[in-house]
Design a protein around this motif. Structure first.
Motif, PDB file in Angstrom:
ATOM      1  N   PRO A   1       0.818  -1.216   0.000  1.00  0.00           N
ATOM      2  CA  PRO A   1       0.000   0.000   0.000  1.00  0.00           C
ATOM      3  C   PRO A   1       0.850   1.262   0.000  1.00  0.00           C
ATOM      4  O   PRO A   1       1.986   1.252   0.480  1.00  0.00           O
ATOM      5  N   LEU A   2       0.265   2.339  -0.516  1.00  0.00           N
ATOM      6  CA  LEU A   2       0.889   3.661  -0.400  1.00  0.00           C
ATOM      7  C   LEU A   2       0.766   4.102   1.061  1.00  0.00           C
ATOM      8  O   LEU A   2      -0.312   4.003   1.638  1.00  0.00           O
TER       9      LEU A   2
ATOM     10  N   TYR B   1      -3.617   9.934  -1.352  1.00  0.00           N
ATOM     11  CA  TYR B   1      -3.160  10.543  -2.607  1.00  0.00           C
ATOM     12  C   TYR B   1      -2.973  12.060  -2.490  1.00  0.00           C
ATOM     13  O   TYR B   1      -2.095  12.632  -3.116  1.00  0.00           O
TER      14      TYR B   1
ATOM     15  N   GLU C   1      -1.945   9.385  -7.564  1.00  0.00           N
ATOM     16  CA  GLU C   1      -2.782   8.213  -7.846  1.00  0.00           C
ATOM     17  C   GLU C   1      -2.255   7.442  -9.066  1.00  0.00           C
ATOM     18  O   GLU C   1      -2.105   6.217  -9.020  1.00  0.00           O
TER      19      GLU C   1
ATOM     20  N   TYR D   1       1.311   5.892  -8.314  1.00  0.00           N
ATOM     21  CA  TYR D   1       1.280   4.697  -7.467  1.00  0.00           C
ATOM     22  C   TYR D   1       0.505   3.556  -8.126  1.00  0.00           C
ATOM     23  O   TYR D   1       1.010   2.437  -8.260  1.00  0.00           O
ATOM     24  N   ASP D   2      -0.719   3.857  -8.536  1.00  0.00           N
ATOM     25  CA  ASP D   2      -1.618   2.777  -8.937  1.00  0.00           C
ATOM     26  C   ASP D   2      -1.381   2.281 -10.355  1.00  0.00           C
ATOM     27  O   ASP D   2      -1.795   1.155 -10.690  1.00  0.00           O
ATOM     28  N   LYS D   3      -0.747   3.077 -11.184  1.00  0.00           N
ATOM     29  CA  LYS D   3      -0.460   2.640 -12.564  1.00  0.00           C
ATOM     30  C   LYS D   3       1.028   2.324 -12.734  1.00  0.00           C
ATOM     31  O   LYS D   3       1.404   1.211 -13.062  1.00  0.00           O
TER      32      LYS D   3
ATOM     33  N   HIS E   1       3.792   2.432 -10.499  1.00  0.00           N
ATOM     34  CA  HIS E   1       4.436   1.552  -9.515  1.00  0.00           C
ATOM     35  C   HIS E   1       3.859   0.144  -9.591  1.00  0.00           C
ATOM     36  O   HIS E   1       4.590  -0.843  -9.548  1.00  0.00           O
ATOM     37  N   ARG E   2       2.554   0.064  -9.726  1.00  0.00           N
ATOM     38  CA  ARG E   2       1.925  -1.258  -9.799  1.00  0.00           C
ATOM     39  C   ARG E   2       2.432  -2.040 -11.014  1.00  0.00           C
ATOM     40  O   ARG E   2       2.634  -3.259 -10.947  1.00  0.00           O
TER      41      ARG E   2
END
Ligand code: FE2
Length: 242
Positions: free
Chosen positions: A46-47, A51, A64, A67-69, A71-72
Motif C-alpha cells: 500500500p501507499l 493521494y 494516484e 502509485y496505482d499505474k 508503480h503497480r
C-alpha cells in the motif's frame, strides 16, 4: 488492503518479523535490511499516505497515477519476470546486487519496484528536519546543510532523461550525492555509484508532468517541502548501526 490490516502489516515489518517473504529477506552484507523495505511481495504494497497528502507540492491525481499505474506495473512486471525462474523467492536485494547478470525486465522492473517503495517512504508533510547526527554528517560531506541541498538539487536538475537522485552512504562511510538513469539505483552491482541509499527523488516525467509540465526544477524545489526527515534519519541511523 484495509487500514487495520495495513497497520498490522506495518507493525510486523517494523518488528523485522519478515517470516517467509517471497522476495525480500536476508541480504548481502553491503545492503542493510531497512533499505530493502521489508515488504513481503505476495501483494502490491500500500501507499503509506493518502493521494492528496502531499498537496500542493505533489498533486493527488499525479500520486494516484504514479502509485496505482506506474508503480503497480513495475511490481507486476517484476513478479512476472522472476516467476518460474531461479530468481523466484530470492531476496530483492540479492537480485538488485546482481543486476548485471539479470535480464532487462528484471533489472528495470525490479529497480522500479524497489525505488518507488523507497520514494513513498521518504515523503511526508510537517517533517522536522535532519537529526543532529545526520546534520553533522551532511556538514562533513558537503560543508553545510544548504550546500547538501544545493548539491542534491543540482544532481537532480542535471540528470538527462529519466532517473533518480540519491543521497547515499558510500564505501568510505561518508554521505554522497549522485543520480542514476532509468530505474537503476546504488544497490545494483552495475551502478557506477554504489552504497546504502538514504534519500531519493523520482525524476521521471510521470512523477511531475501533470502539475509541473516541463518545469522539472520547480518540482525538485517543491520536493524539499515533503521530505520525510524522520525516515531519512532512521535510515541513516540504521545504516550506521547495521
Ligand atoms: Fe516513478
Amino acid at each position: 488492503m484495509e487500514r487495520r490490516k495495513f497497520f498490522k502489516a506495518v507493525g510486523l515489518m517494523t518488528a523485522a518479523a519478515y517470516i517467509g517473504p517471497k522476495v525480500f529477506g536476508d541480504v548481502q552484507a553491503q545492503v542493510k535490511p531497512a533499505a530493502l523495505e521489508g515488504v513481503p511481495a505476495e501483494e502490491f504494497p500500500p501507499l503509506p499516505f493518502a493521494y492528496n497528502a502531499l498537496e500542493p507540492y505533489i498533486d493527488a491525481r499525479t500520486m494516484e497515477i504514479h502509485y496505482d499505474k506506474h508503480h503497480r506495473a513495475y511490481y507486476t512486471n517484476f513478479m512476472n519476470a522472476v516467476k518460474g525462474t531461479a530468481l523466484e523467492g530470492k531476496p530483492l536485494g540479492e537480485i538488485l546486487a546482481s543486476a548485471s547478470k539479470q535480464t532487462d525486465a528484471v533489472r528495470n522492473n525490479g529497480g522500479g519496484y524497489y525505488n518507488h517503495l523507497f520514494f513513498w517512504k521518504n515523503l511526508s508533510v510537517g517533517s522536522s528536519g535532519p537529526s543532529s547526527d545526520l546534520s553533522a554528517a551532511l556538514t562533513k560531506s558537503f560543508g553545510s546543510f544548504d550546500k547538501f541541498k544545493e548539491t542534491f538539487t543540482n544532481a537532480a536538475k542535471t540528470r538527462f532523461g529519466s532517473g533518480w537522485a540519491w543521497l547515499y552512504i558510500g564505501a568510505d562511510k561518508n554521505l554522497a550525492v549522485a543520480s542514476s538513469p532509468n530505474q537503476d539505483n546504488p544497490l545494483m552491482d552495475l551502478s557506477p555509484v554504489k552504497g546504502t541509499p538514504i534519500l531519493t527523488l523520482d525524476l521521471w516525467e510521470h512523477a511531475y508532468y501533470l502539475k509541473y509540465q516541463n518545469r522539472r526544477p520547480d518540482y525538485i524545489d517543491a520536493f524539499w517541502n515533503v521530505v520525510n526527515w524522520e525516515e531519512v534519519n532512521r535510515r541513516y541511523q540504521q545504516a550506521l548501526n547495521g
